[in-house]
Design a protein around this motif. Structure first.
Motif, PDB file in Angstrom:
ATOM      1  N   PRO A 178       0.781  -0.855  -0.058  1.00  0.00           N
ATOM      2  CA  PRO A 178       0.006   0.180   0.096  1.00  0.00           C
ATOM      3  C   PRO A 178       0.930   1.220   0.256  1.00  0.00           C
ATOM      4  O   PRO A 178       2.105   0.637   0.411  1.00  0.00           O
ATOM      5  CB  PRO A 178      -0.688  -0.248   0.859  1.00  0.00           C
ATOM      6  CG  PRO A 178      -1.052  -1.656   1.540  1.00  0.00           C
ATOM      7  CD  PRO A 178       0.312  -2.115   1.076  1.00  0.00           C
ATOM      8  N   ARG A 179       0.514   2.711  -0.630  1.00  0.00           N
ATOM      9  CA  ARG A 179       1.159   3.279  -0.800  1.00  0.00           C
ATOM     10  C   ARG A 179       0.459   4.567  -0.152  1.00  0.00           C
ATOM     11  O   ARG A 179       0.866   5.646   0.235  1.00  0.00           O
ATOM     12  CB  ARG A 179       1.584   4.343  -2.060  1.00  0.00           C
ATOM     13  CG  ARG A 179       2.014   2.593  -2.790  1.00  0.00           C
ATOM     14  CD  ARG A 179       3.971   2.183  -2.465  1.00  0.00           C
ATOM     15  NE  ARG A 179       4.518   1.422  -3.149  1.00  0.00           N
ATOM     16  CZ  ARG A 179       5.716   1.103  -2.665  1.00  0.00           C
ATOM     17  NH1 ARG A 179       6.016   1.083  -2.050  1.00  0.00           N
ATOM     18  NH2 ARG A 179       6.364  -0.023  -3.744  1.00  0.00           N
ATOM     19  N   HIS A 180      -0.550   4.712  -0.147  1.00  0.00           N
ATOM     20  CA  HIS A 180      -1.421   4.861   0.376  1.00  0.00           C
ATOM     21  C   HIS A 180      -2.388   4.474   1.334  1.00  0.00           C
ATOM     22  O   HIS A 180      -2.661   3.410   1.646  1.00  0.00           O
ATOM     23  CB  HIS A 180      -2.401   6.131  -0.551  1.00  0.00           C
ATOM     24  CG  HIS A 180      -2.697   7.473  -0.120  1.00  0.00           C
ATOM     25  ND1 HIS A 180      -4.352   7.242   0.425  1.00  0.00           N
ATOM     26  CD2 HIS A 180      -2.862   8.908   0.186  1.00  0.00           C
ATOM     27  CE1 HIS A 180      -4.688   8.645   0.353  1.00  0.00           C
ATOM     28  NE2 HIS A 180      -3.990   9.273   0.781  1.00  0.00           N
ATOM     29  N   PRO A 181      -3.114   5.119   2.705  1.00  0.00           N
ATOM     30  CA  PRO A 181      -4.641   4.883   3.741  1.00  0.00           C
ATOM     31  C   PRO A 181      -5.466   4.459   2.407  1.00  0.00           C
ATOM     32  O   PRO A 181      -6.123   3.226   2.947  1.00  0.00           O
ATOM     33  CB  PRO A 181      -4.653   5.964   4.484  1.00  0.00           C
ATOM     34  CG  PRO A 181      -3.660   6.762   4.427  1.00  0.00           C
ATOM     35  CD  PRO A 181      -2.770   6.055   3.248  1.00  0.00           C
ATOM     36  N   GLU A 182      -5.559   4.493   1.608  1.00  0.00           N
ATOM     37  CA  GLU A 182      -7.196   4.065   0.546  1.00  0.00           C
ATOM     38  C   GLU A 182      -6.660   3.033   0.236  1.00  0.00           C
ATOM     39  O   GLU A 182      -7.428   2.363  -0.306  1.00  0.00           O
ATOM     40  CB  GLU A 182      -7.247   5.072  -0.782  1.00  0.00           C
ATOM     41  CG  GLU A 182      -7.857   6.667   0.144  1.00  0.00           C
ATOM     42  CD  GLU A 182      -9.428   6.057   1.155  1.00  0.00           C
ATOM     43  OE1 GLU A 182     -10.300   5.058   0.075  1.00  0.00           O
ATOM     44  OE2 GLU A 182      -9.334   7.040   1.771  1.00  0.00           O
ATOM     45  N   ASP A 183      -5.643   2.669  -0.158  1.00  0.00           N
ATOM     46  CA  ASP A 183      -4.875   1.721  -0.705  1.00  0.00           C
ATOM     47  C   ASP A 183      -5.195   0.158   0.511  1.00  0.00           C
ATOM     48  O   ASP A 183      -5.642  -0.776  -0.111  1.00  0.00           O
ATOM     49  CB  ASP A 183      -3.205   1.224  -0.890  1.00  0.00           C
ATOM     50  CG  ASP A 183      -3.215   2.504  -2.022  1.00  0.00           C
ATOM     51  OD1 ASP A 183      -3.876   3.226  -2.741  1.00  0.00           O
ATOM     52  OD2 ASP A 183      -1.963   2.695  -1.823  1.00  0.00           O
ATOM     53  N   LEU A 184      -5.377   0.593   1.303  1.00  0.00           N
ATOM     54  CA  LEU A 184      -5.915  -0.516   2.388  1.00  0.00           C
ATOM     55  C   LEU A 184      -7.122  -1.286   2.408  1.00  0.00           C
ATOM     56  O   LEU A 184      -7.346  -2.575   2.749  1.00  0.00           O
ATOM     57  CB  LEU A 184      -5.562  -0.037   3.870  1.00  0.00           C
ATOM     58  CG  LEU A 184      -4.343   0.947   4.702  1.00  0.00           C
ATOM     59  CD1 LEU A 184      -3.891   1.553   5.929  1.00  0.00           C
ATOM     60  CD2 LEU A 184      -3.187  -0.931   4.523  1.00  0.00           C
ATOM     61  N   LYS A 185      -7.887  -0.827   1.455  1.00  0.00           N
ATOM     62  CA  LYS A 185      -9.199  -1.999   1.404  1.00  0.00           C
ATOM     63  C   LYS A 185      -9.059  -2.916   0.819  1.00  0.00           C
ATOM     64  O   LYS A 185     -10.053  -3.518   0.647  1.00  0.00           O
ATOM     65  CB  LYS A 185     -10.386   0.145   1.154  1.00  0.00           C
ATOM     66  CG  LYS A 185     -10.905   0.956   1.795  1.00  0.00           C
ATOM     67  CD  LYS A 185     -10.999   1.801   0.729  1.00  0.00           C
ATOM     68  CE  LYS A 185     -11.428   2.919   1.856  1.00  0.00           C
ATOM     69  NZ  LYS A 185     -12.832   4.137   1.004  1.00  0.00           N
ATOM     70  N   ALA A 186      -8.645  -2.925   0.151  1.00  0.00           N
ATOM     71  CA  ALA A 186      -7.688  -4.164  -1.177  1.00  0.00           C
ATOM     72  C   ALA A 186      -7.450  -4.838  -0.140  1.00  0.00           C
ATOM     73  O   ALA A 186      -6.900  -5.644  -1.022  1.00  0.00           O
ATOM     74  CB  ALA A 186      -7.336  -3.450  -2.467  1.00  0.00           C
ATOM     75  N   HIS A 187      -7.316  -5.042   0.489  1.00  0.00           N
ATOM     76  CA  HIS A 187      -5.924  -5.339   2.025  1.00  0.00           C
ATOM     77  C   HIS A 187      -6.882  -6.700   2.867  1.00  0.00           C
ATOM     78  O   HIS A 187      -7.765  -6.030   3.496  1.00  0.00           O
ATOM     79  CB  HIS A 187      -4.899  -5.077   2.238  1.00  0.00           C
ATOM     80  CG  HIS A 187      -4.332  -5.306   0.865  1.00  0.00           C
ATOM     81  ND1 HIS A 187      -2.791  -5.654   0.763  1.00  0.00           N
ATOM     82  CD2 HIS A 187      -3.682  -3.595   0.350  1.00  0.00           C
ATOM     83  CE1 HIS A 187      -1.964  -5.206  -0.101  1.00  0.00           C
ATOM     84  NE2 HIS A 187      -3.032  -4.132  -0.976  1.00  0.00           N
ATOM     85  N   ARG A 188      -6.121  -7.724   3.487  1.00  0.00           N
ATOM     86  CA  ARG A 188      -6.385  -8.130   4.370  1.00  0.00           C
ATOM     87  C   ARG A 188      -6.237  -7.278   5.704  1.00  0.00           C
ATOM     88  O   ARG A 188      -4.828  -7.134   6.129  1.00  0.00           O
ATOM     89  CB  ARG A 188      -6.763  -9.547   4.322  1.00  0.00           C
ATOM     90  CG  ARG A 188      -7.125 -10.791   3.620  1.00  0.00           C
ATOM     91  CD  ARG A 188      -7.409 -11.733   4.188  1.00  0.00           C
ATOM     92  NE  ARG A 188      -7.729 -12.108   5.142  1.00  0.00           N
ATOM     93  CZ  ARG A 188      -7.484 -13.443   6.007  1.00  0.00           C
ATOM     94  NH1 ARG A 188      -6.274 -14.259   5.655  1.00  0.00           N
ATOM     95  NH2 ARG A 188      -8.453 -13.344   6.664  1.00  0.00           N
ATOM     96  N   TYR A 189      -7.330  -7.325   6.878  1.00  0.00           N
ATOM     97  CA  TYR A 189      -6.490  -6.247   7.765  1.00  0.00           C
ATOM     98  C   TYR A 189      -7.144  -7.208   9.048  1.00  0.00           C
ATOM     99  O   TYR A 189      -7.668  -7.815   9.379  1.00  0.00           O
ATOM    100  CB  TYR A 189      -7.225  -5.368   7.949  1.00  0.00           C
ATOM    101  CG  TYR A 189      -6.867  -4.537   9.028  1.00  0.00           C
ATOM    102  CD1 TYR A 189      -5.719  -4.036   9.975  1.00  0.00           C
ATOM    103  CD2 TYR A 189      -7.948  -3.737  10.171  1.00  0.00           C
ATOM    104  CE1 TYR A 189      -5.664  -3.069  10.976  1.00  0.00           C
ATOM    105  CE2 TYR A 189      -8.247  -3.211  11.607  1.00  0.00           C
ATOM    106  CZ  TYR A 189      -6.876  -2.951  11.812  1.00  0.00           C
ATOM    107  OH  TYR A 189      -6.126  -2.280  12.845  1.00  0.00           O
TER     108      TYR A 189
END
Length: 302
Positions: A178-189
């Motif tokens: 991820p390069r930006h916090p918005e990119d986290l939506k595509a990842h498993r948290y």
């Protein structure tokens, strides 16, 4: 007129609700207790109490004076107790509540050194990530992590607690970094159950799916489990460096989005009362102060 005696008499009359009961508690005659309050009113030039044959009522000035006088008397008692503690060895059982992962990783050496310095103190350490009720559950002191809200408890800041977002190199290679916090939506948290109540809005505003249950997500009330899952490639975790730093130093985890690192939280020593604090509690709080270093040793990556 002894001003402290008069102040003590007035505060006791208010707390007991009558001159007779206050006099019994202070081991004075009711006449002398009444005289003290009358002299205090004369000295201050205001009426503190409205008296009837059956009841006592505080005036506005009396309400203000009672609150401040109680604080002054407590401070005097506290000072005298601290002076007495200089001649008194800390002793007895010290009941401590502490977060699970922090205690397992960082408390054992501290407690061992503390007991060597204070051999008359026994330790009863209970581990729990929930916020215990210190008074109701009988704890002398609790170690807490977060942004503490104002309360009747006394809190001393012990160390900063840095939070980092991290994932394994294998996970990042497969799913991208991820390069930006918005990119986290595509990842498993990998979600920590208590994060929302501890960390505050500044930490949580950009976490994916906050407050919602996501399909296929992992949730745990223990940070060590989430870090081990992150090492195994299960997803991205937001955890304190006192848990994650060893894996980061070993290359098992990589920090992501460092420019968006949340505001640090703090480790606090929390206890119920400042007044008449037991020697064992005061000694332990003093021992904690500065023990972990500045920055804490787990944040010394170089």
């Amino acid at each position: 007129m002894d001003r402290l005696d008069a102040m003590r008499a007035f505060v006791t009359v208010v707390s007991e609700g009558s001159f007779t009961r206050a006099a019994e508690r202070l081991e004075l005659s009711p006449q002398l207790a009444s005289k003290y309050v009358a002299q205090l009113e004369q000295h201050l030039g205001v009426r503190l109490l409205n008296r009837t044959t059956r009841t006592l009522h505080l005036t506005e000035a009396g309400t203000y004076y009672q609150q401040r006088a109680q604080e002054v008397l407590h401070d005097i008692e506290d000072m005298e107790h601290q002076l007495g503690d200089l001649q008194t060895q800390a002793r007895g059982r010290l009941r401590i509540s502490a977060p699970v992962s922090f205690a397992i990783r960082h408390l054992a050496p501290l407690l061992s050194e503390f007991q060597r310095a204070h051999p008359a103190v026994g330790i009863d350490l209970q581990l729990n990530d929930r916020k215990v009720d210190i008074v109701e559950e009988g704890f002398d002191i609790a170690l807490r992590i977060g942004h503490l809200k104002s309360s009747s408890l006394i809190a001393k800041r012990i160390a900063p607690v840095r939070l980092v977002m991290c994932a394994s190199p294998a996970y990042l290679k497969q799913h991208g970094t991820p390069r930006h916090p918005e990119d986290l939506k595509a990842h498993r948290y990998l979600r920590y159950s208590y994060m929302e109540q501890e960390a505050g809005e500044s930490v949580l505003r950009w976490l994916p799916g906050r407050g919602q249950h996501q399909s296929g997500e992992m949730v745990s009330n223990n940070g060590d489990v989430l870090i081990e899952a992150a090492i195994a490639g299960a997803g991205i975790a937001l955890q304190p460096t006192f848990i994650s730093s060893a894996a980061i130093k070993a290359g098992k985890l990589r920090v992501i989005l460092p420019e968006h690192e949340p505001e640090p939280m703090s480790l606090y020593a929390v206890y119920a009362h400042r007044q008449l604090l037991a020697s064992k509690v005061r000694c332990f709080v003093d021992f904690l102060d500065g023990y972990f270093g500045d920055p804490p040793y787990w944040d010394q990556f170089d």
